[in-house]
Design a protein around this motif. Structure first.
Motif, short mmCIF file in Angstrom:
data_model
loop_
_atom_site.label_atom_id
_atom_site.label_comp_id
_atom_site.label_asym_id
_atom_site.label_seq_id
_atom_site.Cartn_x
_atom_site.Cartn_y
_atom_site.Cartn_z
N HIS A 108 0.72 -1.29 0.11
CA HIS A 108 -0.02 0.13 -0.01
C HIS A 108 0.73 1.29 -0.16
CE1 HIS A 108 0.72 0.50 4.07
NE2 HIS A 108 0.10 -0.69 4.72
N GLY A 109 2.23 0.92 0.02
CA GLY A 109 2.89 2.40 0.03
C GLY A 109 2.83 3.05 1.18
N MET A 110 3.47 4.21 1.55
CA MET A 110 3.49 5.10 2.63
C MET A 110 2.61 6.13 2.74
SD MET A 110 7.46 5.52 3.77
CE MET A 110 8.23 6.08 2.07
N GLY A 111 1.87 6.13 4.25
CA GLY A 111 0.93 7.21 4.20
C GLY A 111 -0.67 7.09 4.08
N ILE A 112 -1.47 7.91 4.46
CA ILE A 112 -2.72 7.53 4.46
C ILE A 112 -3.33 7.87 3.01
CG2 ILE A 112 -4.91 9.12 4.95
CD1 ILE A 112 -3.68 9.23 7.98
N ILE A 137 3.64 4.28 16.78
CA ILE A 137 3.22 5.30 15.94
C ILE A 137 3.69 4.92 14.44
CG2 ILE A 137 3.52 7.73 15.28
CD1 ILE A 137 5.05 8.29 17.71
N GLU A 138 2.60 4.98 13.36
CA GLU A 138 2.84 4.62 12.17
C GLU A 138 1.94 5.71 11.29
OE1 GLU A 138 -0.41 3.95 11.86
OE2 GLU A 138 -0.42 2.20 10.87
N MET A 139 1.75 5.25 10.10
CA MET A 139 1.14 6.13 9.20
C MET A 139 0.09 5.73 8.38
SD MET A 139 4.71 7.91 7.82
CE MET A 139 3.71 9.08 7.00
N GLU A 140 -0.63 4.78 8.64
CA GLU A 140 -2.01 4.13 7.92
C GLU A 140 -2.94 3.64 8.67
OE1 GLU A 140 1.47 2.76 7.40
OE2 GLU A 140 2.13 4.15 5.71
N SER A 141 -2.88 3.32 10.13
CA SER A 141 -3.89 2.58 10.76
C SER A 141 -5.10 3.34 10.65
CB SER A 141 -3.44 2.15 12.07
OG SER A 141 -3.23 3.40 12.81
N ILE A 146 -5.97 -7.60 7.58
CA ILE A 146 -4.79 -7.25 8.39
C ILE A 146 -3.66 -6.57 8.00
CG2 ILE A 146 -3.44 -8.22 10.25
CD1 ILE A 146 -4.88 -10.85 10.31
N ARG A 147 -3.49 -5.07 8.61
CA ARG A 147 -2.31 -4.76 8.15
C ARG A 147 -1.22 -5.07 8.97
NH1 ARG A 147 1.45 -0.67 7.53
NH2 ARG A 147 1.98 0.53 9.20
N ILE A 148 0.01 -5.52 8.27
CA ILE A 148 1.23 -5.71 8.82
C ILE A 148 2.10 -4.72 8.23
CG2 ILE A 148 1.06 -8.24 9.30
CD1 ILE A 148 2.51 -9.03 6.48
N GLY A 149 3.06 -4.20 9.53
CA GLY A 149 3.98 -3.19 8.91
C GLY A 149 4.80 -2.89 10.27
N THR A 150 5.59 -1.96 9.97
CA THR A 150 6.64 -1.24 11.02
C THR A 150 6.29 0.01 11.68
OG1 THR A 150 7.82 -0.03 9.12
CG2 THR A 150 8.44 -2.09 9.40
N SER A 151 6.94 0.32 12.59
CA SER A 151 6.51 1.42 13.42
C SER A 151 7.63 1.94 14.40
CB SER A 151 5.05 1.10 14.43
OG SER A 151 5.41 0.08 15.18
N ASP A 177 2.83 12.40 8.82
CA ASP A 177 4.35 12.56 8.41
C ASP A 177 5.11 11.71 9.46
OD1 ASP A 177 6.72 13.89 7.85
OD2 ASP A 177 6.46 15.39 9.71
N PHE A 178 6.33 11.56 8.74
CA PHE A 178 7.34 10.54 9.77
C PHE A 178 8.18 11.47 10.83
CE2 PHE A 178 11.54 8.50 9.92
CZ PHE A 178 11.14 7.18 10.14
N TYR A 179 8.38 12.80 10.09
CA TYR A 179 9.48 13.65 10.94
C TYR A 179 8.68 14.46 11.98
CZ TYR A 179 13.10 11.60 8.18
OH TYR A 179 13.99 10.83 7.59
#
Ligand code: R2B
Ligand code: URA
Length: 309
Positions: A107-111, A246-250, A136-141, A211-213
């Protein structure tokens, strides 16, 4: 504030056909899923996808390919050397792989990126007449106050103000959607983690940012408008609110699945503890091993569900 009409269908069960929250689609002669390069006019969706029961989504195409290879062996569908074609041919927007009842999609990064993918994915499941599907979303955070490498099973997806909602502007108006996730799935996944052992797992809230930063309170972006003390205060308040990563899609993932009545879960590994720093500087092999943990947990979950079916 506009409120979305007729949303929040009852949670799915194994006889539920995937439904859309959009009356217009049923009237369309052909539906082109542009970013998947798939169309109801050129592809037989029920034949290709009708047996899908588990959809796993994650940011990177290579991780989602690794997941389908892992799960194929784990579930006894294939041998370790088997290869899987990308079903989204001639586009690199997203990648999609399938084995048996499992679909794996990047799905790439971000909403915005995951939202576009989910619109097309949920329509794909609808056109394929799938029923009893779990997402199910599997990812990093980034973790908050948890050991790096811990897996967080999300109880509530919250925004950067710690609210359990997802806000979007639709036709110039604020639309706020609930980010409810399936508590039964949380418990099932937690039991799988206990069965597997091997890595720490916690159930907690997940903060979804734009955002990541700066959006995640980092001090190492190209811009920073606050101090280390401000950052610590914010992250500690997040911890107090039950947030463990913290992540960017949930949030949009939870909101869209919830609105379409699809049971959904979020399982992310933490790559660092944000109370200790901002840079992700662990060795590549360490991070690669961490990234396998959500895959193992979800592989175990699917295996148990199929054994019980
Ligand atoms: C986790 O990792 C990515 C940012 O590095 C983003 O997609 C997310 O949610
Ligand atoms: N992904 C994020 O969104 N944040 C992190 O800190 C690590 C991975």
């Amino acid at each position: 504030m506009a409120s979305p009409r007729a949303e929040r269908k009852k949670p799915g069960n194994h006889n539920d056909f995937v439904q859309l929250c959009n009356p217009h689609v049923a009237a369309m002669k052909e539906d082109v899923l542009y970013h998947f390069n798939l169309s109801t006019g050129t592809h037989d969706f029920p034949a290709m996808f009708g047996d899908v029961k588990f959809v796993c989504v994650g940011g990177s195409p290579s991780r989602m390919k690794a997941f389908i290879k892992y799960v194929a062996v784990e579930l006894g569908f294939d041998h370790p050397g088997a290869d899987y074609p990308d079903l989204c041919e001639s586009t690199d927007r997203y990648a999609m792989f399938k084995v048996g009842p499992v679909l794996s999609v990047s799905h790439g990064m971000g909403i915005p990126s995951i939202a576009i993918m989910l619109h097309e994915l949920i329509k794909l499941l609808y056109h394929a007449r799938c029923s009893g599907v779990t997402l199910i979303r599997i990812g990093t955070s980034g973790g908050i106050g948890v050991e790096p490498g811990s897996v967080v099973i999300t109880r509530q997806a919250v925004d950067a103000c710690f609210k359990q909602e997802f806000e979007q502007i639709v036709l110039g108006k604020r639309v706020v959607r609930n980010t409810h996730l399936d508590e039964r799935l949380v418990q099932e996944l937690a039991r799988c983690s206990a069965d597997l052992g091997g890595f720490p797992t916690v159930v907690g809230n997940t903060m979804c940012t734009l955002d990541f930063y700066e959006g995640q309170g980092r001090l190492d972006g190209a811009l920073c408008s606050y101090t280390e003390k401000d950052k610590q205060r914010y992250l500690r308040a997040a911890y107090e609110a039950g947030i463990r990563n913290i992540e960017m899609e949930s949030s949009v993932f939870a909101a869209m699945c919830n609105a379409c009545g699809l049971p959904a879960a979020v399982v992310c590994v933490t790559l660092l503890d944000r109370l200790q720093g901002d840079q992700i500087s662990s060795a590549h092999e360490v991070l690669a091993e961490y990234e396998q943990r959500p895959q193992q947990l979800v592989g175990c979950f699917i295996k148990k569900r199929l054994a019980a079916a």
